[in-house]
Scaffold this motif. Structure first.
Motif, PDB file in Angstrom:
ATOM      1  N   GLY A  17      40.184  14.342   9.653  1.00  0.00           N
ATOM      2  CA  GLY A  17      40.614  13.303   9.076  1.00  0.00           C
ATOM      3  C   GLY A  17      41.630  13.415  10.758  1.00  0.00           C
ATOM      4  N   ALA A  18      41.676  14.140  11.287  1.00  0.00           N
ATOM      5  CA  ALA A  18      42.576  14.451  12.555  1.00  0.00           C
ATOM      6  C   ALA A  18      42.036  14.060  13.616  1.00  0.00           C
ATOM      7  CB  ALA A  18      43.769  15.065  12.939  1.00  0.00           C
ATOM      8  N   VAL A  19      40.433  14.595  13.640  1.00  0.00           N
ATOM      9  CA  VAL A  19      40.243  14.698  14.281  1.00  0.00           C
ATOM     10  C   VAL A  19      39.264  13.272  15.539  1.00  0.00           C
ATOM     11  CG1 VAL A  19      37.557  14.772  15.837  1.00  0.00           C
ATOM     12  CG2 VAL A  19      38.415  16.540  14.159  1.00  0.00           C
ATOM     13  N   PRO A  20      39.238  11.494  14.785  1.00  0.00           N
ATOM     14  CA  PRO A  20      39.306  10.567  15.302  1.00  0.00           C
ATOM     15  C   PRO A  20      40.006  10.441  15.835  1.00  0.00           C
ATOM     16  CG  PRO A  20      38.822  10.647  13.057  1.00  0.00           C
ATOM     17  CD  PRO A  20      38.586  12.029  13.457  1.00  0.00           C
ATOM     18  N   ALA A  21      41.588  10.846  15.304  1.00  0.00           N
ATOM     19  CA  ALA A  21      42.480  10.341  16.370  1.00  0.00           C
ATOM     20  C   ALA A  21      42.936  11.242  17.363  1.00  0.00           C
ATOM     21  CB  ALA A  21      43.571  10.153  14.864  1.00  0.00           C
ATOM     22  N   LEU A  22      42.323  11.634  17.703  1.00  0.00           N
ATOM     23  CA  LEU A  22      42.337  13.098  18.734  1.00  0.00           C
ATOM     24  C   LEU A  22      41.847  11.935  19.343  1.00  0.00           C
ATOM     25  CD1 LEU A  22      42.688  16.296  17.922  1.00  0.00           C
ATOM     26  CD2 LEU A  22      44.536  15.283  18.931  1.00  0.00           C
ATOM     27  N   ALA A  23      40.395  11.584  19.422  1.00  0.00           N
ATOM     28  CA  ALA A  23      39.435  11.316  20.225  1.00  0.00           C
ATOM     29  C   ALA A  23      39.977  10.317  20.697  1.00  0.00           C
ATOM     30  CB  ALA A  23      38.270  11.103  19.235  1.00  0.00           C
ATOM     31  N   GLN A  24      40.599   9.175  20.167  1.00  0.00           N
ATOM     32  CA  GLN A  24      41.076   7.967  20.114  1.00  0.00           C
ATOM     33  C   GLN A  24      42.633   8.139  21.402  1.00  0.00           C
ATOM     34  OE1 GLN A  24      41.805   5.863  17.004  1.00  0.00           O
ATOM     35  NE2 GLN A  24      39.683   5.227  16.304  1.00  0.00           N
ATOM     36  N   SER A  25      43.050   8.941  21.326  1.00  0.00           N
ATOM     37  CA  SER A  25      44.280   9.070  22.381  1.00  0.00           C
ATOM     38  C   SER A  25      44.048   9.472  23.656  1.00  0.00           C
ATOM     39  CB  SER A  25      44.512  10.184  20.924  1.00  0.00           C
ATOM     40  OG  SER A  25      45.405  10.946  21.329  1.00  0.00           O
ATOM     41  N   GLY A  26      42.632  10.176  23.531  1.00  0.00           N
ATOM     42  CA  GLY A  26      42.249  11.149  24.393  1.00  0.00           C
ATOM     43  C   GLY A  26      42.105   9.820  25.856  1.00  0.00           C
ATOM     44  N   ARG A  27      41.466   8.249  26.012  1.00  0.00           N
ATOM     45  CA  ARG A  27      41.534   8.014  26.776  1.00  0.00           C
ATOM     46  C   ARG A  27      42.426   7.507  27.247  1.00  0.00           C
ATOM     47  NH1 ARG A  27      40.716   3.041  23.601  1.00  0.00           N
ATOM     48  NH2 ARG A  27      38.651   3.817  23.037  1.00  0.00           N
ATOM     49  N   THR A  28      42.416   7.628  28.836  1.00  0.00           N
ATOM     50  CA  THR A  28      42.887   7.203  30.638  1.00  0.00           C
ATOM     51  C   THR A  28      43.262   5.916  30.379  1.00  0.00           C
ATOM     52  OG1 THR A  28      42.184   9.574  30.998  1.00  0.00           O
ATOM     53  CG2 THR A  28      43.674   7.953  32.452  1.00  0.00           C
ATOM     54  N   ASP A  29      44.862   5.937  29.859  1.00  0.00           N
ATOM     55  CA  ASP A  29      44.631   4.510  30.111  1.00  0.00           C
ATOM     56  C   ASP A  29      45.448   3.797  31.898  1.00  0.00           C
ATOM     57  OD1 ASP A  29      46.023   1.515  30.638  1.00  0.00           O
ATOM     58  OD2 ASP A  29      47.762   1.934  29.099  1.00  0.00           O
ATOM     59  N   SER A  30      44.746   2.709  33.280  1.00  0.00           N
ATOM     60  CA  SER A  30      45.119   2.942  34.315  1.00  0.00           C
ATOM     61  C   SER A  30      46.336   2.101  34.341  1.00  0.00           C
ATOM     62  CB  SER A  30      43.927   1.717  34.950  1.00  0.00           C
ATOM     63  OG  SER A  30      43.575   0.952  33.821  1.00  0.00           O
ATOM     64  N   ARG A  31      46.630   1.723  34.093  1.00  0.00           N
ATOM     65  CA  ARG A  31      47.947   1.141  33.206  1.00  0.00           C
ATOM     66  C   ARG A  31      49.247   2.058  33.986  1.00  0.00           C
ATOM     67  NH1 ARG A  31      48.762  -2.463  28.940  1.00  0.00           N
ATOM     68  NH2 ARG A  31      48.453  -0.141  28.136  1.00  0.00           N
TER      69      ARG A  31
END
Length: 108
Positions: A17-31
């Motif tokens: 259950g924690a794996v999708p949350a880790l993948a989503q938080s890994g995106r770099t925010d250009s701002r």
């Protein structure tokens, strides 16, 4: 023995259950990056998904070599910490300028 099997199963459910949350938080925010950092990140990776807003993101590439054959590279800007429109690289878009245009029109 039965209790340890149940404990292992519940641990597996928690981890999965924690794996999708880790993948989503890994995106770099250009701002959160400076313009130079964002440009260097795209160049170093060749192709990367950058977040450009709270719910927006896109794939940016260093050059046309990272685009599929039926697409071409088009200059792309993103908002960064120090610029509202920083040229970071390119986005892959459908190539409608050459013979691929006939393919696109036939598809409709």
């Amino acid at each position: 023995m039965r209790k340890s099997a149940l404990t292992m199963m519940s641990a597996a459910v928690v981890i999965c259950g924690a794996v999708p949350a880790l993948a989503q938080s890994g995106r770099t925010d250009s701002r959160a990056l400076s313009c130079a950092q964002a440009r260097a990140t795209v160049a170093a990776n060749g192709s990367i998904v950058l977040g450009t807003g709270r719910h927006t993101y896109d794939r940016y590439v260093a050059n046309e070599r990272f685009c599929p054959p039926h697409q071409m590279a088009k200059r792309a800007t993103v908002p960064t910490r120090d610029s509202a429109a920083c040229l970071v690289g390119y986005r892959c878009v459908l190539n409608t300028e050459r013979e691929d245009r006939r393919w696109w029109l036939r598809r409709r």
